[in-house]
Structure formats: structure tokens, C-alpha cells
Motif scaffolding. Structure first.
Motif, short mmCIF file in Angstrom:
data_model
loop_
_atom_site.label_atom_id
_atom_site.label_comp_id
_atom_site.label_asym_id
_atom_site.label_seq_id
_atom_site.Cartn_x
_atom_site.Cartn_y
_atom_site.Cartn_z
N VAL A 141 0.88 -1.17 -0.15
CA VAL A 141 0.02 -0.13 0.04
C VAL A 141 0.91 1.17 -0.01
O VAL A 141 2.00 1.16 0.66
CB VAL A 141 -1.01 -0.17 1.15
CG1 VAL A 141 -1.88 -0.93 1.10
CG2 VAL A 141 -0.33 0.00 2.31
N PHE A 142 0.52 2.08 -0.57
CA PHE A 142 1.11 3.52 -0.81
C PHE A 142 0.31 4.55 -0.10
O PHE A 142 -0.94 4.46 -0.15
CB PHE A 142 1.49 4.21 -2.08
CG PHE A 142 2.35 3.65 -2.97
CD1 PHE A 142 3.40 4.39 -3.47
CD2 PHE A 142 2.64 2.09 -3.19
CE1 PHE A 142 4.59 3.71 -4.25
CE2 PHE A 142 3.66 1.62 -3.70
CZ PHE A 142 4.52 2.79 -4.37
N HIS A 143 0.68 5.18 0.98
CA HIS A 143 0.30 6.14 1.63
C HIS A 143 1.21 7.36 1.92
O HIS A 143 2.26 7.29 1.91
CB HIS A 143 -0.46 5.42 2.91
CG HIS A 143 0.66 4.82 3.81
ND1 HIS A 143 1.27 5.69 4.80
CD2 HIS A 143 1.17 3.66 3.61
CE1 HIS A 143 2.16 4.75 5.34
NE2 HIS A 143 1.93 3.71 4.92
N THR A 144 0.42 8.32 2.54
CA THR A 144 1.29 9.42 2.72
C THR A 144 1.66 9.41 4.22
O THR A 144 0.85 8.91 5.29
CB THR A 144 0.61 10.85 2.32
OG1 THR A 144 -0.61 10.84 3.21
CG2 THR A 144 0.45 10.97 1.15
N VAL A 145 2.80 10.39 4.53
CA VAL A 145 3.15 10.26 6.03
C VAL A 145 3.80 12.19 6.30
O VAL A 145 4.12 12.55 5.15
CB VAL A 145 4.29 9.61 6.38
CG1 VAL A 145 3.90 8.23 6.47
CG2 VAL A 145 5.64 9.69 5.52
N PRO A 146 3.53 12.70 7.01
CA PRO A 146 3.91 14.08 7.36
C PRO A 146 5.45 14.05 6.75
O PRO A 146 6.27 13.32 7.10
CB PRO A 146 3.91 14.46 8.98
CG PRO A 146 2.95 13.35 9.43
CD PRO A 146 3.00 12.04 8.52
N ALA A 147 5.82 15.24 5.99
CA ALA A 147 7.12 15.47 5.59
C ALA A 147 7.98 15.88 6.49
O ALA A 147 7.57 16.64 7.60
CB ALA A 147 6.71 16.37 4.39
#
Length: 116
Positions: A20-26
């Protein structure tokens, strides 16, 4: 980015049972979110995070190459077996997460476009 399309493309690599691809805080200023790939390896497969990153760099569009990669034994799922990406986003970058920038790897759009 359509995570479904990127996940489908990444599954062509062959060593993954699920991804799965997901975002995380930069981590860096001026960027809101970074991309993380969280994956389960097939029982008969062995691949490093670096090798998976290199495959992604060579086979995915520039903007879809994940900064972070983490292998897990299982993914959090609902009773209907849908991956709970919200829990992965909340977990963010963990002690088990590989970071291409911490590894000293920078990618350039030109290289991926074939104009070294």
C-alpha cells in the motif's frame, strides 16, 4: 497520485504479497507530505528496501517513487479486509522504516525521463 494504480504497478515487482502507498507527514520544510510504501513480502521472496526502491525508481513515474519503505508481517485491516491506511498514516515513519534520503539517495526527474 492514484494509490491503486501505483500499488498495482508495484505488485509487478514480484517479491510482494501486498503493498500500500500512503502519505506521512514530511520531514522537510515546504513539503506537506511524503510517500511511504508499506509492504508484505511473499513467503518465498527476499528483497531489501534499497532493491525495492531501485525497482520503483526504474519502473514508476518520478512523482510516485516512495521516499519511505517499510516491510511488515501484516497490514491493519477492517473486518472486510480493507487496509486501514489511516492507521499507517498515523504510525508515520517508524524505527523499521527505510528512508532514501537518510540513505543518501537523491532522485532526479531528468534521470527517470532518460535525459542523464
Amino acid at each position: 497520485i492514484s494509490s491503486f494504480e501505483v500499488e498495482s504497478a508495484m505488485m509487478k515487482q514480484g517479491a510482494l504479497a501486498e503493498v500500500v502507498f500512503h502519505t506521512v507527514p514530511a520531514a522537510q520544510a515546504g513539503v506537506e507530505e511524503d510517500i511511504k510504501a508499506t509492504a508484505i513480502l511473499r513467503p518465498d521472496a527476499a528483497i531489501t528496501e534499497l532493491a525495492l526502491f531501485e525497482w520503483a525508481r526504474d519502473n514508476l513515474p518520478f512523482f510516485a517513487v516512495p521516499r519511505f519503505i517499510e516491510f511488515r508481517d501484516e497490514l491493519p485491516k477492517t473486518p472486510t479486509q480493507k487496509v486501514q491506511k489511516n492507521l499507517l498514516r498515523e504510525a508515520g515513519v517508524t524505527a523499521d522504516t527505510w528512508d532514501r534520503e537518510a540513505a543518501g539517495i537523491r532522485i532526479r526527474r531528468e534521470r527517470l525521463a532518460g535525459t542523464n
